[in-house]
Design a protein around this motif. Structure first.
Motif: not given
Length: 316
Positions: A72-86
């Motif tokens: 399972r993949i889980s706990r995916v967390a990306v800072l808001p300022t880096w979201q939608r940047h790949g």
């Protein structure tokens, strides 16, 4: 576009810096940002998981995700300022690659409904009914995998073994010892009279240790003092065959906090007990894909542990 200004690295949960980076990202993104429960900062699955961290060009953590042994993949967390940047895509693709290299046949995850299109672009499809968790609707997803390893794909769940009570765990442990040819890897918080102490088990351990060139038995043992006090027969065997039976003692706090017990052999078999003192877990006789993440974790702990010379110095 920030796509060129970050990189993905493996994280070691046993290292304070990596562990705190992952936890801080989860706090900022999942707990403070999305209002998820504080328990999402870490759980019992973290020590056994494969962790990835995305870092920017100044080496600051900007994203994290994990892959657990239950595929399972889980706990995916990306800072808001880096979201939608790949960043999320890069993390997801690397986890998919790692899972494929293990020979896994599929991956699963539970996605907030608004993120289903994101995962769908990477081949995930619905695999169950919607459910609510932490006040948000989630969709179970799965993706079939193609093994990255050449040759036939490892068999999956081809020899499931019982591990739900003391008699079944004891029988499974003995069977896996008997299946071993030249190699065993054993992780034990403590060594007592209920584990690796019977005449049959010791005979199998001796057989593997004397099986010829390439024989190797590695044991990670937390409580070496108890083994010394009790005069455990496995310690005596290890002293007589010290070139083949190697015992190391974990020293880092996170490793010592891991109370799981497991046995791995070179036939693709494994026995895993999340709590060594409770005879409930999972086991398989022939499942190299399921064994792979356990072996990876064992190897990592082994490298940062120290030889238990105290076990060999008393002439037991």
């Amino acid at each position: 576009m920030k796509l060129e200004n970050f990189h993905i690295v493996s994280a070691d949960w046993a290292r304070d810096g990596d562990r705190e980076a992952v936890r801080q990202l989860r706090r900022m993104v999942l707990i403070d940002g999305l209002g998820l429960p504080a328990a999402w900062e870490f759980d019992d699955g973290d020590p056994q998981a494969l962790h990835l961290i995305a870092r920017d060009d100044t080496d600051c953590p900007i994203g994290a995700a994990r892959l657990t042994p239950d595929q399972r993949i889980s706990r995916v967390a990306v800072l808001p300022t880096w979201q939608r940047h790949g960043v999320g895509t890069a993390l997801l693709r690397q986890l998919i690659e790692r899972a494929s290299s293990f020979g896994w046949d599929e991956l699963r995850l539970d996605a907030p409904v608004e993120l289903v299109p994101f995962y769908a672009r990477e081949g995930f499809v619905p695999a169950g009914e919607l459910f609510e968790a932490a006040g948000r609707m989630h969709q179970p997803l799965r993706r079939a995998l193609t093994s990255a390893a050449p040759g036939p794909r490892p068999a999956r769940d081809s020899g499931l073994l019982p591990a739900e009570d003391r008699p079944s765990v004891d029988a499974t442990r003995h069977l896996l010892l008997a299946d071993a040819r030249h190699m065993l890897a054993i992780h034990l918080p403590r060594l007592d009279g209920e584990h690796y102490a019977s005449a049959g088990e010791l005979a199998e351990l001796r057989r593997v240790a004397t099986s010829g060139r390439g024989a190797r038995i590695r044991i990670l043992l937390h409580d070496t003092g108890a083994a010394l006090r009790d005069g455990h027969r496995l310690v005596a065997l290890a002293q007589r065959l010290s070139s083949v039976i190697q015992i190391r003692r974990p020293v880092e706090e996170v490793d010592l906090a891991n109370r799981a017990g497991w046995l791995l052999n070179d036939a693709g078999g494994y026995l895993f007990l999340p709590d060594h003192d409770r005879p409930q877990g999972r086991a398989s006789r022939h499942d190299r894909a399921g064994q792979a993440p356990l072996m990876q974790q064992f190897d990592e702990v082994w490298e940062r542990s120290v030889p238990a010379t105290e076990l060999l110095a008393l002439g037991l």
